[in-house]
Design a protein around this motif. Structure first.
Motif, PDB file in Angstrom:
ATOM      1  N   VAL A  30       0.773  -0.758  -0.172  1.00 57.49           N
ATOM      2  CA  VAL A  30       0.087  -0.066  -0.096  1.00 57.49           C
ATOM      3  C   VAL A  30       1.104   1.615  -0.477  1.00 57.49           C
ATOM      4  O   VAL A  30       1.754   1.740   0.491  1.00 57.49           O
ATOM      5  N   GLN A  52       4.554  -8.673 -14.402  1.00 60.04           N
ATOM      6  CA  GLN A  52       4.494  -9.670 -14.137  1.00 60.04           C
ATOM      7  C   GLN A  52       3.465  -8.929 -12.910  1.00 60.04           C
ATOM      8  O   GLN A  52       3.559  -7.720 -12.048  1.00 60.04           O
ATOM      9  N   ARG A  53       2.528  -9.738 -12.284  1.00 59.44           N
ATOM     10  CA  ARG A  53       1.056  -9.117 -11.661  1.00 59.44           C
ATOM     11  C   ARG A  53       1.978  -8.682  -9.499  1.00 59.44           C
ATOM     12  O   ARG A  53       2.483  -9.655  -9.417  1.00 59.44           O
ATOM     13  N   SER A  54       1.487  -8.085  -9.157  1.00 54.15           N
ATOM     14  CA  SER A  54       1.453  -7.759  -7.719  1.00 54.15           C
ATOM     15  C   SER A  54       0.622  -7.109  -7.470  1.00 54.15           C
ATOM     16  O   SER A  54      -0.064  -6.007  -7.519  1.00 54.15           O
ATOM     17  N   ALA A  55       0.630  -7.078  -5.745  1.00 57.27           N
ATOM     18  CA  ALA A  55      -0.783  -6.626  -5.920  1.00 57.27           C
ATOM     19  C   ALA A  55      -0.075  -4.761  -4.307  1.00 57.27           C
ATOM     20  O   ALA A  55      -0.303  -4.712  -3.703  1.00 57.27           O
ATOM     21  N   ILE A  56       0.481  -4.201  -5.792  1.00 53.50           N
ATOM     22  CA  ILE A  56       0.157  -2.596  -4.857  1.00 53.50           C
ATOM     23  C   ILE A  56      -0.550  -1.943  -5.537  1.00 53.50           C
ATOM     24  O   ILE A  56      -0.937  -2.004  -6.642  1.00 53.50           O
ATOM     25  N   PHE A  57      -1.127  -1.314  -4.156  1.00 54.61           N
ATOM     26  CA  PHE A  57      -2.639  -0.400  -4.523  1.00 54.61           C
ATOM     27  C   PHE A  57      -2.248   0.982  -3.881  1.00 54.61           C
ATOM     28  O   PHE A  57      -0.830   1.019  -3.206  1.00 54.61           O
ATOM     29  N   LYS A  77      -9.910  -0.243   4.099  1.00 52.18           N
ATOM     30  CA  LYS A  77      -9.340  -0.115   2.757  1.00 52.18           C
ATOM     31  C   LYS A  77      -8.679  -1.497   2.403  1.00 52.18           C
ATOM     32  O   LYS A  77      -8.400  -2.235   1.783  1.00 52.18           O
ATOM     33  N   LEU A  78      -7.824  -1.288   3.797  1.00 53.67           N
ATOM     34  CA  LEU A  78      -6.339  -2.693   3.397  1.00 53.67           C
ATOM     35  C   LEU A  78      -7.229  -3.563   3.398  1.00 53.67           C
ATOM     36  O   LEU A  78      -6.996  -4.689   2.638  1.00 53.67           O
ATOM     37  N   ASN A  84     -10.188  -8.984  -1.340  1.00 52.03           N
ATOM     38  CA  ASN A  84      -9.858  -9.064  -2.649  1.00 52.03           C
ATOM     39  C   ASN A  84      -9.423 -10.375  -3.190  1.00 52.03           C
ATOM     40  O   ASN A  84      -9.411 -10.263  -4.365  1.00 52.03           O
ATOM     41  N   LEU A  85      -7.855 -10.339  -2.702  1.00 52.37           N
ATOM     42  CA  LEU A  85      -6.925 -11.524  -3.126  1.00 52.37           C
ATOM     43  C   LEU A  85      -7.608 -12.141  -2.388  1.00 52.37           C
ATOM     44  O   LEU A  85      -5.909 -13.112  -2.827  1.00 52.37           O
ATOM     45  N   HIS A  86      -8.332 -12.403  -1.557  1.00 58.31           N
ATOM     46  CA  HIS A  86      -7.833 -13.867  -1.732  1.00 58.31           C
ATOM     47  C   HIS A  86      -7.964 -14.552  -0.621  1.00 58.31           C
ATOM     48  O   HIS A  86      -7.018 -16.084  -1.299  1.00 58.31           O
ATOM     49  N   GLU A  88      -4.683 -14.617  -0.810  1.00 58.06           N
ATOM     50  CA  GLU A  88      -3.169 -14.936  -1.100  1.00 58.06           C
ATOM     51  C   GLU A  88      -2.056 -13.908  -0.572  1.00 58.06           C
ATOM     52  O   GLU A  88      -0.726 -14.606  -1.166  1.00 58.06           O
ATOM     53  N   PHE A 206       3.878 -15.341  -8.279  1.00 56.95           N
ATOM     54  CA  PHE A 206       2.973 -14.109  -6.873  1.00 56.95           C
ATOM     55  C   PHE A 206       3.039 -14.525  -5.379  1.00 56.95           C
ATOM     56  O   PHE A 206       2.733 -15.815  -4.843  1.00 56.95           O
TER      57      PHE A 206
ATOM     58  N   ALA B  28     -13.726   4.890  -1.734  1.00 57.31           N
ATOM     59  CA  ALA B  28     -13.620   4.029  -1.016  1.00 57.31           C
ATOM     60  C   ALA B  28     -12.337   2.732  -0.532  1.00 57.31           C
ATOM     61  O   ALA B  28     -12.778   1.720  -0.183  1.00 57.31           O
ATOM     62  N   ASN B  29     -12.212   2.662  -1.753  1.00 56.56           N
ATOM     63  CA  ASN B  29     -10.960   1.981  -1.967  1.00 56.56           C
ATOM     64  C   ASN B  29      -9.785   1.932  -2.564  1.00 56.56           C
ATOM     65  O   ASN B  29      -9.273   3.354  -2.918  1.00 56.56           O
ATOM     66  N   MET B  30      -8.694   0.797  -2.125  1.00 54.10           N
ATOM     67  CA  MET B  30      -7.454   1.290  -2.328  1.00 54.10           C
ATOM     68  C   MET B  30      -7.784   1.320  -4.368  1.00 54.10           C
ATOM     69  O   MET B  30      -8.182   0.646  -4.584  1.00 54.10           O
ATOM     70  N   VAL B  31      -6.620   1.764  -4.729  1.00 52.27           N
ATOM     71  CA  VAL B  31      -6.664   2.704  -6.176  1.00 52.27           C
ATOM     72  C   VAL B  31      -5.896   1.395  -6.693  1.00 52.27           C
ATOM     73  O   VAL B  31      -4.651   1.359  -6.438  1.00 52.27           O
ATOM     74  N   TYR B  32      -6.347   0.683  -7.498  1.00 54.98           N
ATOM     75  CA  TYR B  32      -5.186   0.013  -8.318  1.00 54.98           C
ATOM     76  C   TYR B  32      -5.173   0.184  -9.650  1.00 54.98           C
ATOM     77  O   TYR B  32      -6.259   0.427 -10.992  1.00 54.98           O
ATOM     78  N   SER B 378     -10.072  -6.137  -6.860  1.00 52.49           N
ATOM     79  CA  SER B 378     -10.116  -6.798  -7.698  1.00 52.49           C
ATOM     80  C   SER B 378      -9.922  -6.482  -9.298  1.00 52.49           C
ATOM     81  O   SER B 378      -9.565  -7.684  -9.580  1.00 52.49           O
ATOM     82  N   ILE B 380      -7.007  -6.801  -9.816  1.00 50.01           N
ATOM     83  CA  ILE B 380      -5.895  -7.607 -10.163  1.00 50.01           C
ATOM     84  C   ILE B 380      -5.831  -8.724 -10.987  1.00 50.01           C
ATOM     85  O   ILE B 380      -5.065  -9.294 -11.469  1.00 50.01           O
ATOM     86  N   TRP B 381      -7.249  -9.282 -10.449  1.00 46.86           N
ATOM     87  CA  TRP B 381      -7.129 -10.898 -11.231  1.00 46.86           C
ATOM     88  C   TRP B 381      -8.077 -10.230 -12.456  1.00 46.86           C
ATOM     89  O   TRP B 381      -8.604 -11.379 -13.382  1.00 46.86           O
ATOM     90  N   TYR B 384      -6.863 -12.528 -15.728  1.00 42.18           N
ATOM     91  CA  TYR B 384      -6.154 -14.198 -15.374  1.00 42.18           C
ATOM     92  C   TYR B 384      -6.815 -14.578 -14.763  1.00 42.18           C
ATOM     93  O   TYR B 384      -6.442 -15.208 -14.888  1.00 42.18           O
TER      94      TYR B 384
END
Lengths: 369, 441
Positions: A30, A52-57, A77-78, A84-86, A88, A206, B28-32, B378, B380-381, B384
């Motif tokens: 984050v 390459q995917r990475s969960a950067i927000f 939010k975090l 949302n990453l289920h 992972e 990942f 309201a959410n993180m931003v991807y 979400s 991110i998926w 994929y």
């Protein structure tokens, strides 16, 4: 004028360095900003973003969030992003920017709150966008090794689980895209890069990168490829007794004019300036000196960290550049025949009439080739 | 992987909601910031962010006064020949942050930039000072600082507020910067039959009918900031009778010009529904008392409708994914396509209260159209997971409009629709459908 840059745009900032280290460790990253800093990381400083995917927000902060210090909302939010990453994400990292620096965010409290609500391991990196990438990368390395490096017995169990033989392990610290060419960060497994001769993990997965951090107690030797890795290497030496050496093994990678010039003894009898991060600059200096049997005068210089360990000979102390004016002055006073540096610096060297050899540095120009 | 789907909602479901679902609210959410979104969410070289927009004033240069991180990606712009020697940086450190001393350095830095450019034979017409979130939080009075710098350096110095923190506020950065770029215009004698087009940072397509129609109504001179050859020509915009606002983000600039220059304004918007475009011209005629050449108007409309017909003949089974990274409002464009009888299974867009009327109409025409929030975590998926790729949204799309939609559906034909020269009116519709036909052909 101090602080005024007329020729070059700013180098990669500390939050980009921190993000580069954490990029492939499988956590939620984050960036505590309004959007621009995360956009800068994703759109400019992180070449892996497109492949390459990475969960950067981005935290997506708004003015009232900053004014009222709404940490609870940030953490909510975090938690939502983690959902949302289920499952992972193995951990969460909160990276600072100028916004939390101005409002005086209490990272310790934020870390506790985030851990309590998300049940994830949480690290924070108090970058502020005003330091350079190497400072942020160094902080991130320290944070992950302190948080995740297992004691030797537990690391051995984990290595067995993955089928990794402890004798094969060497840890490469510092090989992020900001510091080394593509061959470098792809060859190492992950930003920290665990080099394993047999049965190693496949790179780029990942979340697999964190395993290398966990196994660091088993490393026979740590290779530091950039100054940002030094504090972590020192820490690992103190904690596990692991020796380390500073080495930049990427000069030979790819087609390089520099490599060819070294091989052809081009530098013999010349006065040369090498500008890069100091592990790389020192490596080039050493190769040129070896290639000319010492018949040359090579100065290394850097815009970034200048640790004492990277200054083998006090008499030949590398030059620390802080301002564009420093570079102009150095060139004017020293009369170099050859400059080896990222080509973006040519703009600041309009009066230099010697030979310029390109030595790419992503943290400087945003290009690696 | 089946549960790893990006958040989405059908138009029918969304239209039935009493309020916009939290998942669709950006704040309201993180931003991807997926690669699909970078140009509009954090514009660097592509599109116009504050930095590029500020430099639309002819001969201007920019001094970014900020932490280094705020200027990092400017590197991309500096590689374009038109921006060479136009960006300068006064980098802040932690002491500046605490004491605000960076503000006292600005006049000196402006003078040094001016001297430097004069030594290169490129004297600047004005200096735009770009400041960022830090000064937003410090509450800096940049007007005062700019006035001091201007007095010292002897040239106009204006602020550009790149305050990402305020992007959903009343004066977001892209609204503010539009005000800044016209703020150097001073009261001047009015030139009869002259109009300024406000809203875009690059010109409209040369073949836009708006030029012909305005001229047929007696307008002699049409000004656009991006067509001004130099600063002197830019200053002649002060003499216009009125402003025509083509993008709502220029409304504040128009209001400022109305107040300072006694220059009234009329708003239009870019639309892709041909009947709405026609109505808009009628409203403009009514408001100004102008009489448009009806033959010409009918000709341009018919040309647009012909382009639509030709596309439908070539691609009768079109299923279009519409994105928000292009020269269109994703929802208005989607509604237009649906009304022309073209299927729109997917829309990528940012849902706001202003978009809801379009969404309600979309729901009536195509309740199953799926709406995705580009910036939601979400995403991110997206692309994929098996679900997204194989069945839910991907397989039936054969054409995309917008760079983001193209990213999400790599296997389809693409109309990126993101050229810098701006489409508008019937000519915009015509051009879009010609490109759509070319893409599927």
């Amino acid at each position: 004028m101090k602080g005024l840059w007329k020729y070059m745009s700013p180098f990669a900032p500390d939050q980009s360095g921190a993000s580069a280290v954490l990029y492939d460790l499988g956590g939620i990253i984050v960036i505590c900003d309004a959007g621009g800093c995360a956009g800068n990381v994703c759109g400019f400083d992180e070449p892996r973003w497109f492949t390459q995917r990475s969960a950067i927000f981005s935290a997506g902060l708004r003015d009232m969030d900053a004014v009222f210090g709404r940490d609870e909302q940030l953490v909510d939010k975090l938690v939502s992003a983690a959902d949302n990453l289920h499952g992972e994400a193995e951990f969460a990292a909160i990276i600072g920017t100028p916004v939390p620096a101005v409002i005086g965010t209490d990272y310790m409290a934020l870390k506790r709150l985030a851990h309590k609500k998300s049940h994830l391991a949480v690290i924070t990196v108090d970058t502020d966008g005003m330091e350079l990438y190497d400072a942020g990368a160094a902080k991130a390395y320290m944070a992950v090794f302190k948080k995740f490096a297992l004691e030797k017995d537990k690391a051995a169990d984990l290595a067995a689980e993955y089928g990794i033989l402890p004798d094969d392990i060497e840890l490469i610290i510092g090989s992020t895209p900001l510091d080394v060419p593509k061959e470098g960060y792809e060859a190492g497994n992950g930003s920290s890069g665990l080099k394993s001769g047999r049965g190693g993990l496949k790179p780029g997965g990942f979340g697999t990168g964190l395993v290398y951090i966990k196994l660091s107690a088993l490393s026979r030797k740590n290779i530091v490829t950039a100054p940002s890795g030094l504090p972590a290497a020192r820490y690992l030496k103190e904690r596990f007794g692991t020796p380390y050496e500073c080495r930049y093994p990427y000069i030979d990678s790819g087609d390089s004019v520099l490599k060819d010039k070294i091989a052809s003894r081009f530098f013999k009898g010349r006065k040369v300036l090498v500008i890069h991060q100091l592990v790389a600059a020192n490596e080039v200096k050493k190769l040129i000196e070896e290639g000319t049997d010492g018949d040359c005068d090579v100065t290394s210089a850097t815009w970034f960290s200048r640790s004492k360990e990277l200054v083998p000979d006090e008499c030949e102390s590398p030059v620390l550049l802080k301002e564009e004016d420093d570079l102009e002055e150095l060139i004017r006073e020293e009369g170099f025949d050859v400059i080896i540096a990222d080509p973006v610096m040519k703009k600041a060297l309009r009066e230099f009439d010697g030979e310029f050899i390109d030595f790419m540095h992503f943290a400087v120009s945003g290009h690696s080739d | 992987m089946s549960d790893k789907l990006s958040y989405n909602i059908t138009a029918g479901e969304l239209a039935a909601c009493e309020k916009i679902p939290r998942e669709l609210e950006t704040h309201a959410n993180m931003v991807y910031s997926s690669p699909a979104t970078l140009s509009f969410n954090s514009p660097g070289a592509t599109g116009f962010g504050v930095k590029r927009a500020g430099l639309v004033v002819p001969g201007s240069v920019m001094l970014l006064v900020a932490p280094g991180c705020c200027g990092r990606n400017t590197n991309l712009m500096e590689e374009m020949p038109e921006y060479e020697d136009r960006f300068f940086y006064l980098l802040m450190d932690e002491t500046d942050l605490v004491t605000g001393r960076h503000l006292t350095k600005i006049p000196k830095a402006v003078k040094e930039v001016r001297d430097h450019l004069e030594s290169l034979g490129k004297p600047p017409s004005c200096v735009m000072i770009c400041i960022t979130c830090v000064d937003a939080l410090l509450g800096t009075d940049m007007e005062r600082v700019c006035k001091k710098a201007s007095d010292d350096a002897g040239l106009p110095v204006r602020p550009c507020y790149m305050y990402a923190l305020t992007r959903e506020g009343r004066k977001p950065p892209m609204v503010y910067v539009r005000e800044s770029i016209y703020s150097m215009l001073q009261p001047a004698k009015k030139e009869p039959a002259t109009v300024n087009l406000l809203g875009y940072f690059s010109p409209l397509n040369d073949d836009s009918e708006i030029y012909d129609l305005l001229k047929s109504a007696g307008v002699k001179k049409i000004n656009e900031i991006s067509r001004c050859a130099d600063f002197d020509e830019y200053l002649t915009m002060s003499g216009a009778n009125f402003n025509l606002v083509l993008d709502a983000q220029a409304r504040l600039a128009a209001q400022d010009m109305e107040k300072r220059l006694n220059m009234p304004y009329i708003e239009m918007r870019r639309m892709y529904q041909a009947d709405r475009v026609e109505n808009q011209y009628m409203s403009l005629a009514g408001a100004t008392g102008a009489v448009f050449d009806k033959t010409k108007l009918a000709f341009f409309k018919e040309r647009a409708l012909d382009a639509i017909r030709e596309f439908k003949e070539v691609c009768p089974g079109a299923a279009v994914a519409v994105g928000e990274m292009g020269n269109a409002d994703a929802f208005e464009l989607s509604l237009a396509l649906l009304r022309y009888g073209i299927d729109v299974p997917v829309i990528y867009g940012t849902v706001t209260a202003e978009e809801m009327p379009f969404i309600r109409h979309i729901a009536e025409a195509s309740p199953k159209t799926r709406i995705y929030a580009n910036l939601h975590p979400s995403m991110i998926w997206h692309g994929y997971s098996d679900g997204d790729k194989a069945g839910q949204i991907g397989s039936d799309i054969n054409l995309t409009i917008g760079k983001d939609a193209a990213y999400h559906h790599p296997g389809a034909s693409h109309v990126l629709w993101s050229e810098e020269v701006q489409p508008f009116g019937f000519a915009g519709i015509t051009k879009l459908f010609v490109q759509m036909k070319e893409a599927v052909s």
